[in-house]
Design a protein around this motif. Structure first.
Motif, PDB file in Angstrom:
ATOM      1  N   ASN A   4       0.825  -1.205   0.000  1.00  0.00           N
ATOM      2  CA  ASN A   4       0.000   0.000   0.000  1.00  0.00           C
ATOM      3  C   ASN A   4       0.864   1.261   0.000  1.00  0.00           C
ATOM      4  OD1 ASN A   4      -2.613   1.327   0.127  1.00  0.00           O
ATOM      5  ND2 ASN A   4      -2.007   1.934   2.201  1.00  0.00           N
ATOM      6  N   GLN A   5       1.905   1.267   0.813  1.00  0.00           N
ATOM      7  CA  GLN A   5       2.798   2.424   0.862  1.00  0.00           C
ATOM      8  C   GLN A   5       3.504   2.634  -0.478  1.00  0.00           C
ATOM      9  OE1 GLN A   5       5.055   0.988   4.209  1.00  0.00           O
ATOM     10  NE2 GLN A   5       4.038   2.400   5.661  1.00  0.00           N
ATOM     11  N   VAL A  31       6.554  -6.288 -11.030  1.00  0.00           N
ATOM     12  CA  VAL A  31       7.630  -6.541 -10.074  1.00  0.00           C
ATOM     13  C   VAL A  31       7.294  -7.724  -9.172  1.00  0.00           C
ATOM     14  CG1 VAL A  31       8.811  -5.618  -8.040  1.00  0.00           C
ATOM     15  CG2 VAL A  31       8.530  -4.189 -10.076  1.00  0.00           C
ATOM     16  N   LEU A  32       6.039  -7.763  -8.705  1.00  0.00           N
ATOM     17  CA  LEU A  32       5.627  -8.820  -7.780  1.00  0.00           C
ATOM     18  C   LEU A  32       5.203 -10.102  -8.487  1.00  0.00           C
ATOM     19  CD1 LEU A  32       3.510  -6.716  -5.235  1.00  0.00           C
ATOM     20  CD2 LEU A  32       5.889  -7.448  -5.029  1.00  0.00           C
ATOM     21  N   LYS A  33       4.995  -9.981  -9.812  1.00  0.00           N
ATOM     22  CA  LYS A  33       4.488 -11.111 -10.588  1.00  0.00           C
ATOM     23  C   LYS A  33       3.144 -11.604 -10.020  1.00  0.00           C
ATOM     24  CE  LYS A  33       8.998 -12.702 -12.220  1.00  0.00           C
ATOM     25  NZ  LYS A  33       9.702 -11.467 -11.812  1.00  0.00           N
ATOM     26  N   LYS A  34       2.314 -10.627  -9.687  1.00  0.00           N
ATOM     27  CA  LYS A  34       0.983 -10.882  -9.154  1.00  0.00           C
ATOM     28  C   LYS A  34      -0.030 -10.014  -9.897  1.00  0.00           C
ATOM     29  CE  LYS A  34       2.425 -13.554  -5.731  1.00  0.00           C
ATOM     30  NZ  LYS A  34       2.088 -14.996  -5.627  1.00  0.00           N
ATOM     31  N   ASP A  35      -1.323 -10.400  -9.823  1.00  0.00           N
ATOM     32  CA  ASP A  35      -2.341  -9.596 -10.494  1.00  0.00           C
ATOM     33  C   ASP A  35      -2.884  -8.515  -9.563  1.00  0.00           C
ATOM     34  OD1 ASP A  35      -4.087 -10.885  -8.744  1.00  0.00           O
ATOM     35  OD2 ASP A  35      -4.884 -12.231 -10.277  1.00  0.00           O
ATOM     36  N   THR A  37      -5.814  -8.103  -8.237  1.00  0.00           N
ATOM     37  CA  THR A  37      -6.591  -8.607  -7.100  1.00  0.00           C
ATOM     38  C   THR A  37      -5.687  -8.926  -5.918  1.00  0.00           C
ATOM     39  OG1 THR A  37      -8.265  -9.532  -8.581  1.00  0.00           O
ATOM     40  CG2 THR A  37      -8.208 -10.378  -6.336  1.00  0.00           C
ATOM     41  N   TYR A  38      -4.555  -9.577  -6.214  1.00  0.00           N
ATOM     42  CA  TYR A  38      -3.599  -9.900  -5.152  1.00  0.00           C
ATOM     43  C   TYR A  38      -3.116  -8.625  -4.462  1.00  0.00           C
ATOM     44  CZ  TYR A  38       0.531 -11.699  -2.769  1.00  0.00           C
ATOM     45  OH  TYR A  38       1.466 -12.016  -1.819  1.00  0.00           O
ATOM     46  N   ILE A  39      -2.774  -7.629  -5.262  1.00  0.00           N
ATOM     47  CA  ILE A  39      -2.239  -6.383  -4.704  1.00  0.00           C
ATOM     48  C   ILE A  39      -3.263  -5.693  -3.802  1.00  0.00           C
ATOM     49  CG2 ILE A  39      -1.543  -4.037  -5.348  1.00  0.00           C
ATOM     50  CD1 ILE A  39      -0.091  -5.281  -7.737  1.00  0.00           C
ATOM     51  N   LEU A  40      -4.509  -5.689  -4.226  1.00  0.00           N
ATOM     52  CA  LEU A  40      -5.560  -5.029  -3.443  1.00  0.00           C
ATOM     53  C   LEU A  40      -5.839  -5.753  -2.129  1.00  0.00           C
ATOM     54  CD1 LEU A  40      -8.080  -4.052  -6.282  1.00  0.00           C
ATOM     55  CD2 LEU A  40      -6.496  -2.554  -5.048  1.00  0.00           C
ATOM     56  N   PHE A  41      -5.686  -7.081  -2.130  1.00  0.00           N
ATOM     57  CA  PHE A  41      -6.009  -7.854  -0.928  1.00  0.00           C
ATOM     58  C   PHE A  41      -4.791  -8.181  -0.060  1.00  0.00           C
ATOM     59  CE2 PHE A  41      -9.887  -8.511  -3.320  1.00  0.00           C
ATOM     60  CZ  PHE A  41     -10.859  -8.496  -2.317  1.00  0.00           C
ATOM     61  N   LYS A  46       4.890  -6.892   2.990  1.00  0.00           N
ATOM     62  CA  LYS A  46       6.135  -6.139   2.836  1.00  0.00           C
ATOM     63  C   LYS A  46       6.840  -6.474   1.516  1.00  0.00           C
ATOM     64  CE  LYS A  46       6.238  -4.177   6.991  1.00  0.00           C
ATOM     65  NZ  LYS A  46       6.295  -2.706   7.203  1.00  0.00           N
ATOM     66  N   LEU A  47       7.428  -5.470   0.911  1.00  0.00           N
ATOM     67  CA  LEU A  47       8.268  -5.680  -0.267  1.00  0.00           C
ATOM     68  C   LEU A  47       9.680  -6.017   0.188  1.00  0.00           C
ATOM     69  CD1 LEU A  47       7.315  -2.641  -2.557  1.00  0.00           C
ATOM     70  CD2 LEU A  47       6.308  -4.906  -2.547  1.00  0.00           C
ATOM     71  N   THR A  48      10.336  -6.893  -0.546  1.00  0.00           N
ATOM     72  CA  THR A  48      11.749  -7.113  -0.274  1.00  0.00           C
ATOM     73  C   THR A  48      12.521  -5.894  -0.773  1.00  0.00           C
ATOM     74  OG1 THR A  48      12.222  -8.134  -2.417  1.00  0.00           O
ATOM     75  CG2 THR A  48      11.422  -9.584  -0.653  1.00  0.00           C
ATOM     76  N   GLN A  49      13.755  -5.748  -0.378  1.00  0.00           N
ATOM     77  CA  GLN A  49      14.548  -4.609  -0.842  1.00  0.00           C
ATOM     78  C   GLN A  49      14.722  -4.659  -2.362  1.00  0.00           C
ATOM     79  OE1 GLN A  49      15.605  -2.011   1.209  1.00  0.00           O
ATOM     80  NE2 GLN A  49      15.890  -1.087  -0.813  1.00  0.00           N
TER      81      GLN A  49
END
Length: 296
Positions: A4-5, A31-35, A37-41, A46-49
């Motif tokens: 979110n940040q 970057v996350l290799k996610k869709d 929906t995943y990001i919203l939920f 936390k993101l890795t460096q």
């Protein structure tokens, strides 16, 4: 920093973009290799460096004008995910009109059985030819029906990308049946086709620097219709392409090219001058002149 940040910070940094939320989410998804929906939920994940560094590197590139598709290496076209780099134009939604028209024509020919030969000239990323192939290779075709496909481009780098997309999207079996040709239009192509498709460079020379001034980094060779010609109206390559296509079409063969709103009417006159019949201009969903059709 959590998801979110990162989203909030990315949107702030892209405040000058016409689509800051969309741009930020597309880069984050890549970057996350996610869709989405995943990001919203998973807003608090936390993101890795490494992920954080990669995300903000993409945001900085977008802030300088580089298109999201070149940052992520992906662009959806005709419902298909294509790999793209600055060596090829980014597929545009308006070009889907050409795919729909071409697919309808080719499917009708395939119903008659026999062999249908198609050439996608100036293939670039391969988005037109691959989309048409995927649309036309359907079950239930008459026994003995064959669809032979040639994809050609003057750029070796572009042709390599078209090959990669064709293999990834169509699979090894279909890929093995496609002929890839590097050359200036039809210089290295023999034989005749039933249908020739093309989205050639057609932007007037003076407008190309203006289009690229925003930092989009698309290859000028794929935009400038006069890059290898003495003309300046954007029709230089079209004037060479149309007569060459006419000589490479079987009787009754069809030429379908994108010319955009810049010169569709003048391009249709070139068709008529070279002996094409039943010529017509096809409009895109925005009501703009987009493609020209002709039958030899």
């Amino acid at each position: 920093m959590n998801i979110n940040q990162a989203r909030q910070e990315g949107q702030k940094l892209l405040a000058q973009s016409p689509t800051p939320v969309l741009d930020t989410d597309c880069i984050l998804e890549s970057v996350l290799k996610k869709d989405k929906t995943y990001i919203l939920f998973h807003r608090d994940d936390k993101l890795t460096q490494e992920q954080q560094d990669s995300f903000f590197d993409g945001i900085k590139k977008r802030a300088k004008g580089l298109p999201v598709a070149y940052i992520t290496g992906h662009k959806e076209f005709y419902g298909i995910d294509f790999f793209v780099t600055p060596d090829v134009l980014i597929p545009k939604p308006d070009t889907e009109v050409l795919v729909e028209e071409a697919a309808g024509i080719i499917r009708a020919q395939l119903k008659n059985g026999g062999t249908v030969r198609v050439c996608d000239m100036c293939t670039g990323s391969g988005c037109i030819g691959i989309s048409v192939l995927k649309e036309c290779l359907v079950p239930g075709l008459p026994a003995g029906t064959r669809l032979e496909f040639t994809m050609a481009d003057i750029s070796t780098a572009a042709l390599d990308i078209a090959k990669k997309n064709a293999l990834n999207i169509l699979g090894k079996e279909t890929f093995s049946k496609i002929t890839f040709v590097r050359g200036d239009l039809f210089e290295n192509i023999s034989g005749r086709f039933n249908v020739i498709l093309s989205n050639p460079p057609y932007i007037p020379k003076a407008l190309v620097p203006l289009l690229l001034a925003d930092g989009r980094s698309e290859p000028s060779l794929a935009l400038d219709g006069d890059a290898t010609e003495k003309s300046s109206d954007g029709l230089g390559i079209v004037r060479r392409l149309v007569p060459q296509a006419a000589s490479h079409l079987a009787p009754g063969g069809i030429l379908l090219i994108e010319t955009g709103e810049y010169n569709a009417q003048d391009a249709e006159l070139v068709f008529k001058k070279e002996g094409f019949k039943d010529t017509r201009i096809i409009y895109d969903l925005s009501g703009m002149m987009r493609d020209v059709f002709g039958r030899i």
